[in-house]
Design a protein around this motif. Structure first.
Motif, PDB file in Angstrom:
ATOM      1  N   ILE A 228       0.805  -1.198   0.157  1.00 49.11           N
ATOM      2  CA  ILE A 228       0.022  -0.068   0.246  1.00 49.11           C
ATOM      3  C   ILE A 228       0.877   1.124  -0.071  1.00 49.11           C
ATOM      4  CG2 ILE A 228      -1.869   1.205   1.065  1.00 49.11           C
ATOM      5  CD1 ILE A 228      -2.482  -1.244   2.684  1.00 49.11           C
ATOM      6  N   ASP A 229       0.769   2.162  -0.940  1.00 47.08           N
ATOM      7  CA  ASP A 229       1.684   3.463  -1.089  1.00 47.08           C
ATOM      8  C   ASP A 229       3.049   3.061  -0.916  1.00 47.08           C
ATOM      9  OD1 ASP A 229      -0.264   5.089  -2.061  1.00 47.08           O
ATOM     10  OD2 ASP A 229      -0.945   5.846  -0.061  1.00 47.08           O
ATOM     11  N   PHE A 230       3.493   1.976  -1.550  1.00 43.67           N
ATOM     12  CA  PHE A 230       4.934   1.463  -1.408  1.00 43.67           C
ATOM     13  C   PHE A 230       5.444   0.901  -0.090  1.00 43.67           C
ATOM     14  CE2 PHE A 230       4.025   5.210  -4.275  1.00 43.67           C
ATOM     15  CZ  PHE A 230       4.088   4.229  -5.686  1.00 43.67           C
ATOM     16  N   GLU A 231       4.692   0.471   0.752  1.00 47.29           N
ATOM     17  CA  GLU A 231       4.903  -0.061   1.956  1.00 47.29           C
ATOM     18  C   GLU A 231       4.349  -1.579   1.873  1.00 47.29           C
ATOM     19  OE1 GLU A 231       4.333   1.742   5.855  1.00 47.29           O
ATOM     20  OE2 GLU A 231       3.784   3.585   4.906  1.00 47.29           O
ATOM     21  N   ARG A 232       5.146  -2.718   2.470  1.00 48.07           N
ATOM     22  CA  ARG A 232       4.718  -3.861   2.082  1.00 48.07           C
ATOM     23  C   ARG A 232       4.231  -4.638   3.788  1.00 48.07           C
ATOM     24  NH1 ARG A 232       5.834  -7.650  -2.023  1.00 48.07           N
ATOM     25  NH2 ARG A 232       6.149  -9.871  -1.348  1.00 48.07           N
TER      26      ARG A 232
ATOM     27  N   LYS B  90      -5.779  16.589   7.104  1.00 46.95           N
ATOM     28  CA  LYS B  90      -6.853  17.068   5.835  1.00 46.95           C
ATOM     29  C   LYS B  90      -6.141  18.358   5.239  1.00 46.95           C
ATOM     30  CE  LYS B  90     -11.044  15.405   7.838  1.00 46.95           C
ATOM     31  NZ  LYS B  90     -12.531  15.924   8.452  1.00 46.95           N
ATOM     32  N   LEU B  91      -5.582  19.199   6.021  1.00 47.48           N
ATOM     33  CA  LEU B  91      -4.935  20.375   5.459  1.00 47.48           C
ATOM     34  C   LEU B  91      -3.493  20.038   4.585  1.00 47.48           C
ATOM     35  CD1 LEU B  91      -5.178  22.896   8.459  1.00 47.48           C
ATOM     36  CD2 LEU B  91      -6.515  23.071   6.138  1.00 47.48           C
ATOM     37  N   VAL B  92      -2.781  19.196   5.063  1.00 44.75           N
ATOM     38  CA  VAL B  92      -1.813  18.677   4.352  1.00 44.75           C
ATOM     39  C   VAL B  92      -2.260  18.099   2.929  1.00 44.75           C
ATOM     40  CG1 VAL B  92      -0.006  17.054   3.979  1.00 44.75           C
ATOM     41  CG2 VAL B  92      -0.257  18.415   5.895  1.00 44.75           C
ATOM     42  N   GLU B  93      -3.325  17.227   3.108  1.00 45.17           N
ATOM     43  CA  GLU B  93      -3.930  16.625   1.887  1.00 45.17           C
ATOM     44  C   GLU B  93      -4.481  17.459   0.673  1.00 45.17           C
ATOM     45  OE1 GLU B  93      -4.443  13.474  -0.607  1.00 45.17           O
ATOM     46  OE2 GLU B  93      -3.394  13.309   1.369  1.00 45.17           O
TER      47      GLU B  93
ATOM     48  N   ARG C 273       6.510  16.652   3.973  1.00 49.27           N
ATOM     49  CA  ARG C 273       7.490  16.148   2.827  1.00 49.27           C
ATOM     50  C   ARG C 273       7.193  14.692   2.376  1.00 49.27           C
ATOM     51  NH1 ARG C 273      12.295  14.707   5.714  1.00 49.27           N
ATOM     52  NH2 ARG C 273      11.766  12.901   5.778  1.00 49.27           N
ATOM     53  N   ASP C 274       7.000  13.792   3.384  1.00 44.44           N
ATOM     54  CA  ASP C 274       6.518  12.632   3.220  1.00 44.44           C
ATOM     55  C   ASP C 274       5.160  12.485   2.040  1.00 44.44           C
ATOM     56  OD1 ASP C 274       8.524  11.687   4.880  1.00 44.44           O
ATOM     57  OD2 ASP C 274       7.125  10.872   6.213  1.00 44.44           O
ATOM     58  N   ARG C 275       4.456  13.603   2.050  1.00 40.91           N
ATOM     59  CA  ARG C 275       3.135  13.636   1.483  1.00 40.91           C
ATOM     60  C   ARG C 275       3.637  13.666  -0.259  1.00 40.91           C
ATOM     61  NH1 ARG C 275       0.160  12.629  -1.762  1.00 40.91           N
ATOM     62  NH2 ARG C 275      -1.844  12.759  -1.819  1.00 40.91           N
ATOM     63  N   VAL C 276       4.545  14.806  -0.054  1.00 36.40           N
ATOM     64  CA  VAL C 276       5.112  15.050  -1.586  1.00 36.40           C
ATOM     65  C   VAL C 276       5.764  13.894  -1.966  1.00 36.40           C
ATOM     66  CG1 VAL C 276       6.644  16.697  -2.852  1.00 36.40           C
ATOM     67  CG2 VAL C 276       5.307  17.675  -0.856  1.00 36.40           C
TER      68      VAL C 276
ATOM     69  N   LYS D 185       6.170   9.449  -6.111  1.00 35.87           N
ATOM     70  CA  LYS D 185       6.365   7.877  -6.474  1.00 35.87           C
ATOM     71  C   LYS D 185       4.859   7.475  -6.914  1.00 35.87           C
ATOM     72  CE  LYS D 185       9.121   6.639  -2.179  1.00 35.87           C
ATOM     73  NZ  LYS D 185       8.899   5.836  -0.926  1.00 35.87           N
ATOM     74  N   ARG D 186       3.852   7.884  -6.681  1.00 43.02           N
ATOM     75  CA  ARG D 186       2.710   7.585  -7.361  1.00 43.02           C
ATOM     76  C   ARG D 186       2.788   8.138  -8.766  1.00 43.02           C
ATOM     77  NH1 ARG D 186      -2.407   9.510  -3.215  1.00 43.02           N
ATOM     78  NH2 ARG D 186      -1.925   7.721  -1.671  1.00 43.02           N
ATOM     79  N   LEU D 187       3.030   9.100  -9.224  1.00 41.54           N
ATOM     80  CA  LEU D 187       3.118   9.796 -10.422  1.00 41.54           C
ATOM     81  C   LEU D 187       4.256   8.913 -11.473  1.00 41.54           C
ATOM     82  CD1 LEU D 187       2.854  13.503  -9.805  1.00 41.54           C
ATOM     83  CD2 LEU D 187       1.270  11.933 -10.720  1.00 41.54           C
ATOM     84  N   LEU D 188       5.451   8.541 -10.713  1.00 36.11           N
ATOM     85  CA  LEU D 188       6.447   7.832 -11.348  1.00 36.11           C
ATOM     86  C   LEU D 188       6.457   6.563 -11.630  1.00 36.11           C
ATOM     87  CD1 LEU D 188       9.407   9.221  -8.907  1.00 36.11           C
ATOM     88  CD2 LEU D 188       9.374   9.502 -11.468  1.00 36.11           C
TER      89      LEU D 188
END
Length: 292
Positions: A62-66, A196-199, A239-242, A247-250
Motif C-alpha cells: 500500500i503506497d509502497f509499504e509492504r 486534511k490540510l496537508v492533503e 515532505r512525506d506526502r510530497v 512515487k505515485r506519479l513515477l
C-alpha cells in the motif's frame, strides 16, 4: 494491464455484472480475485476499499509499504491509495467497496467516517490485526452484509450502513485498546485536521508555519504535537506526502520527470531530482527503473 501505468477503478468497473446504484459492493474474496486478476498490479480506487482475510497468506503493498497477509487481518484503504497484492495459495475472506457518498444520506456529519483512525490515509494505520474474538465478530458482520446485499427486503441499504458502522466502531475500539497511550479526544481532532490540510495543500504549501496558522497554533507547538503523536515533525509529514505523490506519479512511465516536477510545483527538474534523492537515496529515474 501494464505495471507502468496506475489504473484507477471506480465501483461500476468492479461491479461483476451487478449494478452499484447504492455505491456499495460486498463480495467474497475468492469471487473478487477470480473476477479481477489484474489486482496483482499496482492500481488505485476512487472509493473506500476494505479487505478482511480469514485464510491464506501473501503480501500487500500500500503506497509502497509492504505488509504480510494473514488470517484475521483487516485492511482499510481510502480513495487514491496505490496498492497491489501477491498471494501464496488460496485466500479466503471478504471485500467491501463503498463510496464516500454512501453514508451522506444517513449521517448529518459528512466527515464522520473519516474520524476513524484506520481511515487516516497512513498505510500502516489502515492495517489492523484483530484478536480472535474480534475477528469472529467481524466475520459475522461480513456474513450479514452479504445477506443484505443480495436481499430485496425494505431498508436493505440502511441495514448495510448500520452493519458497516458497527464494524467501524468495533474495530476502532480494538485499536484504541491496543494503544497504550490514552490521548484526549481533541488530540485526534487536531491530528485529523492537520492531515486534511496537508492533503489539500501539500502541492503549494510546504512550510509547517503555514499549517500552524490555519490551525491557530504556533509552529513549535505543531512540530512538538506531531512528534508526540506520530514520531515525526510537521515538516516531515508534509515532505512525506510530497514524496508519496511523486512515487505515485513515477509509476506512470509515459509521464516525464520534468512534467512530474512541474505538477508537484518544484522550480525545475534538477531541484526535484535533488529533493527526491536526498530523502529516498535514489533519483526519480532510478526509482522508476526499480518498480518497472
Amino acid at each position: 494491464m501494464s505495471k507502468a501505468h496506475i489504473h484507477t477503478y471506480d465501483i461500476c468497473t468492479l461491479g461483476m455484472g451487478k449494478p452499484a446504484s447504492e455505491n456499495i459492493q460486498v463480495i467474497r474474496f475468492t469471487d473478487y480475485l477470480a473476477a479481477h486478476k489484474d489486482i496483482r498490479f499496482p492500481h488505485r480506487h476512487s472509493f473506500y476499499h476494505l479487505a478482511f482475510f480469514t485464510k491464506g497468506k501473501g503480501a500487500h503493498t500500500i503506497d509502497f509499504e509492504r505488509f504480510p497477509v494473514q488470517a484475521g487481518q483487516l485492511y482499510f484503504m481510502i480513495p487514491g491509495q496505490v496498492h497491489s497484492w501477491f498471494f501464496e495459495g488460496q485466500v479466503e475472506g471478504y471485500v467491501v467497496n463503498v463510496a464516500a457518498s454512501f453514508f451522506n444520506s444517513f449521517l448529518q456529519d459528512a466527515g464522520y467516517v473519516e474520524r476513524f483512525p484506520f481511515f487516516s490515509g497512513a498505510s500502516a494505520e489502515g492495517v489492523v490485526m484483530l484478536p480472535a474474538e474480534a475477528s469472529t465478530e467481524v466475520e459475522v458482520l461480513f456474513e450479514k452484509m452479504l445477506l443484505e446485499i443480495e436481499a430485496t427486503e425494505a431498508y436493505s441499504y440502511d441495514m448495510l450502513r448500520l452493519l458497516l458502522l458497527e464494524m467501524f466502531v468495533k474495530v476502532s475500539r480494538v485499536t484504541r485498546k491496543s494503544d497504550t497511550r490514552q490521548e484526549p479526544p481533541y488530540n485526534y481532532v487536531l491530528l485529523s485536521n492537520f492531515r486534511k490540510l496537508v492533503e489539500q495543500h501539500y502541492m503549494q504549501m510546504r512550510l509547517p508555519k503555514e499549517y500552524a496558522a490555519m490551525l491557530y497554533v504556533t509552529p513549535n507547538y505543531l512540530n512538538a504535537f506531531c512528534r508526540h503523536m506520530l514520531g515525526k515533525s510537521a515538516g516531515e509529514i508534509i515532505r512525506d506526502r510530497v514524496i508519496l505523490e511523486a512515487k505515485r506519479l513515477l509509476i506512470n512511465a509515459d509521464t516525464s520527470i520534468a512534467t512530474i516536477a512541474y505538477q508537484l510545483n518544484f522550480a525545475d527538474n534538477s531541484y526535484f531530482t535533488k529533493f527526491f534523492k536526498k530523502y529516498e537515496g535514489m533519483t526519480p529515474e532510478e526509482f522508476r527503473k526499480n518498480i518497472s
